[in-house]
Design a protein around this motif. Sequence first.
Motif, PDB file in Angstrom:
ATOM      1  N   TRP A  23       0.919  -0.475  -0.045  1.00 20.20           N
ATOM      2  CA  TRP A  23      -0.252  -0.312   0.236  1.00 20.20           C
ATOM      3  C   TRP A  23       0.627   1.119  -0.120  1.00 20.20           C
ATOM      4  N   ASP A  24       1.898   1.246   0.637  1.00 20.11           N
ATOM      5  CA  ASP A  24       2.784   2.500   1.233  1.00 20.11           C
ATOM      6  C   ASP A  24       3.518   2.825  -0.151  1.00 20.11           C
ATOM      7  N   THR A  25       4.516   1.935  -0.662  1.00 16.41           N
ATOM      8  CA  THR A  25       4.610   2.165  -1.574  1.00 16.41           C
ATOM      9  C   THR A  25       4.834   1.948  -2.999  1.00 16.41           C
ATOM     10  N   VAL A  26       3.681   1.342  -3.326  1.00 19.77           N
ATOM     11  CA  VAL A  26       3.912   1.467  -5.216  1.00 19.77           C
ATOM     12  C   VAL A  26       1.987   1.865  -4.803  1.00 19.77           C
ATOM     13  N   VAL A  27       0.951   1.630  -3.640  1.00 16.93           N
ATOM     14  CA  VAL A  27      -0.191   2.560  -4.231  1.00 16.93           C
ATOM     15  C   VAL A  27      -0.422   4.041  -3.705  1.00 16.93           C
ATOM     16  N   TYR A  28       0.191   4.752  -3.167  1.00 14.32           N
ATOM     17  CA  TYR A  28       0.407   5.707  -1.772  1.00 14.32           C
ATOM     18  C   TYR A  28       1.424   6.719  -2.999  1.00 14.32           C
ATOM     19  N   GLY A  29       2.411   5.503  -2.849  1.00 15.80           N
ATOM     20  CA  GLY A  29       3.782   5.826  -3.306  1.00 15.80           C
ATOM     21  C   GLY A  29       3.180   6.239  -4.663  1.00 15.80           C
ATOM     22  N   ASP A  30       4.535   4.754  -5.695  1.00 19.94           N
ATOM     23  CA  ASP A  30       4.520   4.695  -7.150  1.00 19.94           C
ATOM     24  C   ASP A  30       3.112   4.988  -7.698  1.00 19.94           C
ATOM     25  N   LEU A  31       1.939   4.547  -7.685  1.00 22.62           N
ATOM     26  CA  LEU A  31       0.711   5.320  -7.995  1.00 22.62           C
ATOM     27  C   LEU A  31      -0.314   6.555  -7.781  1.00 22.62           C
ATOM     28  N   HIS A  32       0.059   6.779  -6.406  1.00 21.93           N
ATOM     29  CA  HIS A  32      -0.845   8.504  -6.100  1.00 21.93           C
ATOM     30  C   HIS A  32      -0.121   9.168  -5.807  1.00 21.93           C
ATOM     31  N   GLY A  33       1.339   9.622  -6.596  1.00 20.42           N
ATOM     32  CA  GLY A  33       2.137  10.760  -5.920  1.00 20.42           C
ATOM     33  C   GLY A  33       1.997  10.673  -4.440  1.00 20.42           C
ATOM     34  N   GLY A  34       1.939  10.171  -3.742  1.00 25.47           N
ATOM     35  CA  GLY A  34       1.626  10.520  -2.664  1.00 25.47           C
ATOM     36  C   GLY A  34       0.580  11.050  -1.565  1.00 25.47           C
ATOM     37  N   HIS A  35      -0.679  10.497  -2.568  1.00 27.01           N
ATOM     38  CA  HIS A  35      -2.051  11.026  -2.469  1.00 27.01           C
ATOM     39  C   HIS A  35      -3.073   9.685  -1.539  1.00 27.01           C
ATOM     40  N   GLU A  36      -3.463   9.204  -0.974  1.00 26.88           N
ATOM     41  CA  GLU A  36      -3.492   7.822  -0.345  1.00 26.88           C
ATOM     42  C   GLU A  36      -4.912   7.141  -0.860  1.00 26.88           C
ATOM     43  N   PHE A  37      -5.185   8.077  -1.798  1.00 26.55           N
ATOM     44  CA  PHE A  37      -6.088   7.395  -2.665  1.00 26.55           C
ATOM     45  C   PHE A  37      -6.144   5.666  -2.839  1.00 26.55           C
ATOM     46  N   ILE A  38      -7.528   4.778  -2.513  1.00 24.74           N
ATOM     47  CA  ILE A  38      -7.737   3.418  -2.618  1.00 24.74           C
ATOM     48  C   ILE A  38      -8.590   3.355  -4.129  1.00 24.74           C
ATOM     49  N   ASN A  39      -7.880   4.058  -4.963  1.00 23.68           N
ATOM     50  CA  ASN A  39      -8.990   4.469  -6.505  1.00 23.68           C
ATOM     51  C   ASN A  39      -7.633   4.097  -7.459  1.00 23.68           C
ATOM     52  N   LEU A  40      -8.236   3.570  -8.347  1.00 28.08           N
ATOM     53  CA  LEU A  40      -7.259   3.152  -9.862  1.00 28.08           C
ATOM     54  C   LEU A  40      -7.578   4.774 -11.099  1.00 28.08           C
ATOM     55  N   GLY A  41      -8.159   5.735 -10.581  1.00 34.55           N
ATOM     56  CA  GLY A  41      -8.349   6.731 -11.135  1.00 34.55           C
ATOM     57  C   GLY A  41      -7.345   7.969 -10.822  1.00 34.55           C
ATOM     58  N   GLY A  42      -6.735   7.478  -9.832  1.00 38.54           N
ATOM     59  CA  GLY A  42      -6.049   8.830  -9.118  1.00 38.54           C
ATOM     60  C   GLY A  42      -6.188  10.269  -9.636  1.00 38.54           C
ATOM     61  N   ALA A  43      -5.446  11.664  -9.232  1.00 39.17           N
ATOM     62  CA  ALA A  43      -5.531  12.965  -9.259  1.00 39.17           C
ATOM     63  C   ALA A  43      -6.680  12.950 -10.054  1.00 39.17           C
ATOM     64  N   ALA A  44      -6.451  12.484 -11.416  1.00 41.79           N
ATOM     65  CA  ALA A  44      -6.938  12.462 -12.459  1.00 41.79           C
ATOM     66  C   ALA A  44      -8.507  12.473 -13.175  1.00 41.79           C
ATOM     67  N   ILE A  45      -8.920  11.591 -11.912  1.00 42.39           N
ATOM     68  CA  ILE A  45     -10.311  10.812 -11.693  1.00 42.39           C
ATOM     69  C   ILE A  45     -11.275  12.464 -10.862  1.00 42.39           C
ATOM     70  N   VAL A  46     -10.812  12.246 -10.174  1.00 43.64           N
ATOM     71  CA  VAL A  46     -10.875  12.903  -9.034  1.00 43.64           C
ATOM     72  C   VAL A  46     -11.054  14.871  -9.557  1.00 43.64           C
ATOM     73  N   ASP A  47      -9.954  15.098 -10.905  1.00 42.84           N
ATOM     74  CA  ASP A  47      -9.825  16.293 -11.312  1.00 42.84           C
ATOM     75  C   ASP A  47     -11.236  16.220 -12.342  1.00 42.84           C
ATOM     76  N   ARG A  48     -11.395  15.450 -12.416  1.00 44.18           N
ATOM     77  CA  ARG A  48     -13.113  15.088 -14.010  1.00 44.18           C
ATOM     78  C   ARG A  48     -14.277  15.554 -12.811  1.00 44.18           C
ATOM     79  N   VAL A  49     -14.107  14.848 -11.313  1.00 43.85           N
ATOM     80  CA  VAL A  49     -14.838  14.363 -10.828  1.00 43.85           C
ATOM     81  C   VAL A  49     -15.614  15.692 -10.870  1.00 43.85           C
ATOM     82  N   ALA A  50     -14.704  16.778 -10.450  1.00 40.34           N
ATOM     83  CA  ALA A  50     -14.379  18.104  -9.453  1.00 40.34           C
ATOM     84  C   ALA A  50     -15.066  19.074 -10.826  1.00 40.34           C
ATOM     85  N   ALA A  51     -14.628  18.977 -11.905  1.00 36.56           N
ATOM     86  CA  ALA A  51     -14.955  19.610 -12.959  1.00 36.56           C
ATOM     87  C   ALA A  51     -16.553  19.365 -13.349  1.00 36.56           C
ATOM     88  N   ALA A  52     -17.166  18.338 -13.373  1.00 41.96           N
ATOM     89  CA  ALA A  52     -18.423  17.805 -13.567  1.00 41.96           C
ATOM     90  C   ALA A  52     -19.356  18.586 -12.563  1.00 41.96           C
TER      91      ALA A  52
END
Length: 282
Positions: A29-58
């Motif tokens: 979780w700490d290295t691969v998911v929150y680190g490598d995949l999500h750049g430090g955000h503790e997201f438990i999702n596949l879309g990461g910041a990019a999908i959260v930005d899409r949601v915010a825009a919608a």
Amino acid sequence: LSALAPAPAADEFRRKNRSLYDRTSGAVWDTVVYGDLHGGHEFINLGGAAIVDRVAAALRLGPESDAVEFCSGRGAVCRYLAERYGCRVLGIEWNARQIAAARDLKRRTPAAAASRIGFRRGDCVAWRPRRAVDAVLSIDSFMLLPSAAAALRSAWRGLVPGGRLAVVTLAAGRKIDHETRRFVWDEDGMASLHSAREYRRMLAAAEFENAAIRDESGRAIAAMARMDRALRLRQSAAKAADAVAFAGWIAVGEAYLEAFRCERLAYLLLTAEKPRKGRKPR
Ligand SMILES: C[S@@+](CC[C@H](N)C(=O)[O-])C[C@H]1O[C@@H](n2cnc3c(N)ncnc32)[C@H](O)[C@@H]1O
């Protein structure tokens, strides 16, 4: 679940939830998911910041917006939205340890953004707000609920007239089959895999309007492929105690990647609005 498998009972959902979400930290979780995949955000999702930005825009989130996140996990989506868009966000989360992690994240958040987020433990389907909100969102969670339709009705009830909904969820792809349904339930407690067409019907039945459904499966495939590379790279350097976890994640990740690529699974973004003139709340 399909007709061959009856819907799981409530205590089975509870057991699954605890086994999956009581502990979402550790080497992978700490290295691969929150680190490598999500750049430090503790997201438990596949879309990461990019999908959260899409949601915010919608949802057209900004400093004036009051939003609720269904199934807010460790609170990272709420924090991201408050920091980046200046909105107020309440996270509703069922798992006690996820709520504890979210409150801990809030303590580690700079004061201005921390004052705009809050977390409440509970079932999002039973959520009844004191004051209706402008936006309801949910990311990578509807597939875990016993009834996605009931969650849509709950969102509708909690929105102001003209309020907006955005849901990102794993879903049934065009080639969904019984084995895939069984696999995602066994591995990850996913009981509600609906097709885009079924979601469109459910949104209409809940009396949302201007519904749009976007297939975002490419993002899910890119995330799974990226995670696979990170897992393999880090596996050799991992402590012996973590070897089983790494091997397990790699095997399960391969199966998901294949299911997305073969269109047995899909990753959907649903957006819709509550009509400005609607019926009385149900
Ligand atoms: C995959 S995580 C997603 C967390 C967060 N949305 C994110 O993107 O980081 C799904 C979360 O949904 C929560 N959950 C499942 N069923 C729920 C329910 N009925 N009400 C509220 N939360 C629920 C789980 O406990 C888990 O924390």
